[in-house]
Structure formats: structure tokens, C-alpha cells
Scaffold this motif. Structure first.
Motif, PDB file in Angstrom:
ATOM      1  N   TYR A 194       0.800  -1.238   0.000  1.00  0.00           N
ATOM      2  CA  TYR A 194       0.000   0.000   0.000  1.00  0.00           C
ATOM      3  C   TYR A 194       0.827   1.280   0.000  1.00  0.00           C
ATOM      4  O   TYR A 194       0.258   2.360  -0.088  1.00  0.00           O
ATOM      5  CB  TYR A 194      -0.959  -0.017   1.204  1.00  0.00           C
ATOM      6  N   SER A 195       2.148   1.170   0.165  1.00  0.00           N
ATOM      7  CA  SER A 195       3.102   2.281   0.211  1.00  0.00           C
ATOM      8  C   SER A 195       3.062   3.036   1.544  1.00  0.00           C
ATOM      9  O   SER A 195       2.044   3.062   2.243  1.00  0.00           O
ATOM     10  CB  SER A 195       2.923   3.265  -0.958  1.00  0.00           C
ATOM     11  N   THR A 196       4.207   3.605   1.861  1.00  0.00           N
ATOM     12  CA  THR A 196       4.321   4.538   2.999  1.00  0.00           C
ATOM     13  C   THR A 196       5.115   5.716   2.449  1.00  0.00           C
ATOM     14  O   THR A 196       5.438   5.728   1.256  1.00  0.00           O
ATOM     15  CB  THR A 196       5.107   3.899   4.177  1.00  0.00           C
ATOM     16  N   GLN A 197       5.487   6.651   3.323  1.00  0.00           N
ATOM     17  CA  GLN A 197       6.272   7.788   2.825  1.00  0.00           C
ATOM     18  C   GLN A 197       7.628   7.301   2.267  1.00  0.00           C
ATOM     19  O   GLN A 197       8.184   7.906   1.360  1.00  0.00           O
ATOM     20  CB  GLN A 197       6.516   8.815   3.952  1.00  0.00           C
ATOM     21  N   THR A 198       8.154   6.200   2.797  1.00  0.00           N
ATOM     22  CA  THR A 198       9.482   5.724   2.364  1.00  0.00           C
ATOM     23  C   THR A 198       9.412   4.618   1.323  1.00  0.00           C
ATOM     24  O   THR A 198      10.160   4.603   0.354  1.00  0.00           O
ATOM     25  CB  THR A 198      10.284   5.193   3.592  1.00  0.00           C
ATOM     26  N   VAL A 199       8.531   3.665   1.549  1.00  0.00           N
ATOM     27  CA  VAL A 199       8.466   2.478   0.676  1.00  0.00           C
ATOM     28  C   VAL A 199       7.393   2.700  -0.386  1.00  0.00           C
ATOM     29  O   VAL A 199       6.302   3.179  -0.064  1.00  0.00           O
ATOM     30  CB  VAL A 199       8.110   1.220   1.525  1.00  0.00           C
ATOM     31  N   SER A 200       7.709   2.404  -1.658  1.00  0.00           N
ATOM     32  CA  SER A 200       6.650   2.597  -2.672  1.00  0.00           C
ATOM     33  C   SER A 200       5.877   1.315  -2.935  1.00  0.00           C
ATOM     34  O   SER A 200       6.371   0.211  -2.707  1.00  0.00           O
ATOM     35  CB  SER A 200       7.171   3.145  -3.996  1.00  0.00           C
TER      36      SER A 200
END
Ligand SMILES: NC(=O)c1ccc[n+]([C@@H]2O[C@H](COP(=O)([O-])OP(=O)(O)OC[C@H]3O[C@@H](n4cnc5c(N)ncnc54)[C@H](O)[C@@H]3O)[C@@H](O)[C@H]2O)c1
Ligand SMILES: N[C@H](CO)Cc1c[nH]c[nH+]1
Ligand SMILES: [Zn+2]
Length: 427
Positions: A194-200
Motif C-alpha cells: 500500500y506504500s508509505t512515505q518511504t516504501v513505494s
């Protein structure tokens, strides 16, 4: 030891297999909560779980592996270890290259029909690292993604205490992977899905892990693709009187070593052998402190005696194990009697750890009986198909009436007209 000499008694074994698999459902609630939390709060939640489970503070130390950490890792690997990894990498690479799926077409009068195969664009690879680090799994996930031609690869690997395993980083660097994140468990899978600010966000998540990882992959499947449910390891051995009980007991233990939830299933076609294997397995389990075999591990092992090859084959399909070893005289004949196993190791020299490291086929395999429908991780995991349909006027004329009439059967007149307009101007 359980004795099964009649096909009606197979339920005893079935309930053992079902009980183990059903116990995995107990993790779903916890995993669902972690996934929802990461989906809603992104890095804040990802960091919080990392702090809790992996014992370092990502706020202070970061989760992205920096260039300097890659370089230090590479420098720290002794040259004889590099050679070991390169030897395994070479064999795994060649195997995956040979079995990479290829587009194919057929030509008929006035038509070209086929399947175009293209790489998936974005992949997230999970390399386990809780109880032990798995550089071999870095090879087994990165190589097929690279060979398939995936453009954008992110690797996640739990790094207890905040230091990523240098061997895993060495493998990543070897294949030009720049984005490695020091996160693991269900929270890492949620971040990739679902992504986070760091991981796409990725299109496919592949790679094995413990029960939290396996359940998380199952829960995000559909929003992203996955390789399979590749959770706590399993090995099943079928052996007859020609087998060496010492080899068999050691092979069973090699998978019990991964996790106390690992499954060990033994089916002996000889009663004396079955007793010997069980006794030796328990002896080894009790005297092998480095393998860390607990009572729970022993409870996840089962020893069955049957005098019937057909029953043995049924037992294999009931378990649909991750790994199946055949220590019997007529291995190929027996293999043709069964359907479901992630990987089949034929004969006493094809011990499962050879497959873990150097044989070539992937060691990331479906578990928890999902080998009924999932396959080993491979280039296929990172590729998808498009059908190709190309008709010339003459080819179209050969099939148009059939299509037009079929549309009429379905009452879909816009379909019919789209065909007819090309035949005679339509209505
Ligand atoms: N099927 C396959 O192809 C295959 C291949 C290799 C390894 N494996 C399996 O991978 C697994 C490796 O397990 P591992 O634990 O060493 O590493 P892992 O990386 O799979 O799991 C570590 C993570 O688990 C999470 N975790 C641990 N305890 C938790 C808890 N109480 N609640 C929520 N999350 C928790 C943490 O986030 C931690 O980062 C083993 O089960 C092994 O059998 C399977
Ligand atoms: N046996 C594991 C798959 O279940 C793979 C592995 C990696 N390292 C050692 N073993
Ligand atoms: Zn293993």
C-alpha cells in the motif's frame, strides 16, 4: 508412529495436517491489524512495529540502506565466502534463464494468435531475517526478478538491532539493487502493498517468511500479486527399506531447524525403518542445541507407516508439502502416482539443503498445503501474459459468421453488429 494400512484410515493423517494449517488462522487478526495500521498511518506505523519487533529506532537510524552501508558490507565479506555465493548465484541464474517463459505465436490462414509475455514493472522482495539471515533467499528472489526484466525492485529484510545482514546486502549489490529497507514481518508486506512515505507500492510481492509474513501476503493478495504463500518450511520424506535412516532423520531435522512451526512428515514403507527414523529424529532433536528444536517442533513432526505405495501417494497429496524427498527404489514410478509438492527431490543424494543453496531451482516454495495450486517462485512470478489477436480480411471472413451467430445466441446485438458491419455494412 501411526500405522495406516487401509485407505479409510487416512483421516488420522489428514487431521494432523489440517490441525497444523488451521492453527495458522490464529495469526490473522494480529496481521490484519498491522496491515490496516500501516495502510492508514504509513511510516509512523511501519517504524513503530520495527521498533517493537526488530529492536531499533528507525526514527533515529533510518530504514533505507545507504551507499556507505552497502560498501562496508561488500568489503566485510571474505573472498572465500564471495566465491561460495557466486558459485550458487551462477547455478541459480542459469536455471532461471533457461526456464524464463517466452512469448509465442501460431499462424493460421489469415490470422496470427499468441501470447505476449512481459515483465511486471514493480516488485517487492522479502528476504527473511528474524531468527537467522537468509542470503540464499536474497539470491532466490532477486535473480528471477532480474532475469524476468523487472525495472523497479525494492528489497525488504528485517534487520534486528538496525544492522542489515552484510551477505544480503552483498547479493543485492551484486545485482544492482539500490533500494533495500530494514523492515520485516507483516508491516513490511503492508508497506509494499500500500506504500508509505518511504516504501513505494509494488505490483508483485515475492519471497518467503515466517507465519506473520505468510499470512500478510495472503491478506494483501488481490491488491497486489504474490508468488505464493511461502511460510514456515515443510519437508515430507517417503522411504522404503532401501533408505538410510540416518540420512532421512537428518533431512527432517534440517527443515525443523527453520522454525518451530515447520512441518516434518515421514512416511515409511517399512515398519522397522519407520521406528528407526522416528527414534533417530528425536535423538538428534534432543541433542542438537544449535538447531534449536523445541517441543513444539517435535509436535509438528509425524511418523507414519504404511505397507501400500498407493496410500503413500495419497498421503503426499493430503499434505501437499513444500518439499518431498523420495528415498525409494522406484522414484519416477512413485512420482507419477502423486500430484502435489512444491519441489520433489529424487533419491538419497538429492538432500533438500542442496536445493536450498545450489541445485538451481528456486527454494521459495508454497507451504501449508498450498502446493495444491501454487508453484515455486520463478521468472513467471514476475511476468504476465497478454493474448495477441490479429486477423487479416481473409482470416476474418473465415470466422466472422460464427462470431456473429454466437452473439445472437447471447442476445448481444451490438457485438453482432460490430462483426456484421465489416462483412456487409451491418444494420
Ligand atoms: N517456504 C519457503 O520457501 C521458505 C524459504 C525460506 C524460509 N522460510 C521460512 O521463513 C521463516 C523465517 O522466519 P524468521 O522469523 O526467521 O524471519 P522473518 O523475516 O520471516 O520474520 C521476522 C519478522 O517477524 C515479525 N514478528 C516476529 N514476532 C512477531 C510477533 N509476535 N507479532 C508480529 N510480528 C512478529 C517481525 O516483524 C520480524 O521482523 C521461517 O518460518 C522459515 O521456515 C520459508
Ligand atoms: N528450506 C528453506 C525453504 O523452506 C530455504 C532455505 C534457505 N536457507 C536454508 N534453507
Ligand atoms: Zn532450508
Amino acid at each position: 508412529m501411526i500405522e495406516i494400512t487401509n485407505i479409510d484410515e487416512i483421516d488420522i493423517f489428514r487431521s494432523f495436517v489440517d490441525k497444523r494449517v488451521l492453527s495458522f488462522d490464529g495469526y490473522e487478526e494480529t496481521v490484519k491489524q498491522i496491515i490496516t495500521d500501516v495502510k492508514n498511518r504509513g511510516d509512523d506505523a511501519l517504524f513503530e512495529y520495527t521498533r517493537r519487533f526488530d529492536k531499533f529506532d528507525p526514527e533515529k537510524e533510518g530504514i533505507s540502506v545507504e551507499e556507505s552501508e552497502f560498501n562496508e558490507a561488500v568489503k566485510s565479506i571474505p573472498s572465500h565466502h564471495r566465491e561460495i555465493i557466486e558459485c550458487a548465484a551462477d547455478r541459480i541464474y542459469k536455471f532461471h534463464e533457461v526456464f524464463k517463459p517466452k512469448s509465442s505465436f501460431i499462424e493460421e490462414d489469415g490470422a496470427i494468435l499468441g501470447v505476449r509475455i512481459t515483465p511486471i514493472k514493480k516488485a517487492g522482495l522479502y528476504v527473511p531475517g528474524g531468527k537467522a539471515a537468509y542470503p540464499s533467499t536474497a539470491l532466490m528472489t532477486i535473480i528471477p526478478a532480474v532475469v524476468a526484466g523487472v525495472e523497479d525492485i525494492q528489497v525488504v529484510t528485517p534487520s534486528i538491532g538496525g544492522k542489515a545482514n552484510p551477505y544480503v546486502l552483498f547479493v543485492a549489490k551484486m545485482f544492482g539493487i539500490k533500494r533495500v529497507y530494514k523492515v520485516g514481518g507483516a508491516q513490511a508486506i503492508a508497506a509494499l502493498a500500500y506504500s508509505t512515505q518511504t516504501v513505494s507500492k509494488v505490483d508483485v510481492i515475492a519471497g518467503p517468511g515466517n507465519i506473520y509474513v505468510a499470512v500478510a501476503k495472503k491478506l494483501v493478495f488481490g491488491d497486489v500479486s504474490i508468488d505464493s504463500v511461502a511460510g514456515p518450511s515443510e519437508v515430507m520424506v517417503v522411504a522404503d527399506s532401501s533408505a538410510n535412516p540416518e540420512y532421512v532423520a537428518r533431512d527432517l531435522l534440517s527443515q525443523a531447524e527453520h522454525d518451530e512451526l515447520a512441518g516434518c512428515f515421514f512416511v515409511g514403507l517399512d515398519k522397522e525403518l519407520t521406528e528407526k527414523v522416528e527414534k533417530r529424529f528425536i535423538e538428534l532433536a534432543n541433542s542438537n542445541p544449535r538447531a534449536n528444536i523445541t517441543q513444539k517442533s517435535k509436535d509438528n513432526a509425524v511418523f507414519v507407516y504404511t505397507n501400500d505405495l498407493k496410500i503413500a501417494a495419497e498421503l503426499v497429496d493430503e499434505a501437499s508439502p513444500e518439499h518431498l524427498e523420495l528415498h525409494i527404489e522406484r522414484t519416477y514410478e512413485f512420482m507419477n502416482m502423486l500430484n502435489n509438492a512444491g519441489a520433489i527431490f529424487m533419491g538419497e543424494y538429492s538432500t533438500e539443503p542442496i536445493g536450498d543453496y545450489v541445485a538451481g531451482p528456486n527454494h521459495t516454495l508454497p507451504t501449508a498445503s498450498t502446493a495444491r495450486f501454487f508453484s515455486p517462485l520463478s521468472c513467471d512470478t514476475f511476468m504476465k501474459k497478454s493474448s495477441i489477436v490479429h486477423f487479416s480480411r481473409s482470416g476474418f471472413e473465415r470466422v466472422a459468421k460464427c462470431a456473429s451467430d454466437f452473439a445472437e445466441i447471447e442476445g448481444l446485438y451490438a457485438h453482432k453488429n460490430a462483426v456484421d458491419v465489416r462483412l456487409d455494412g451491418g444494420s
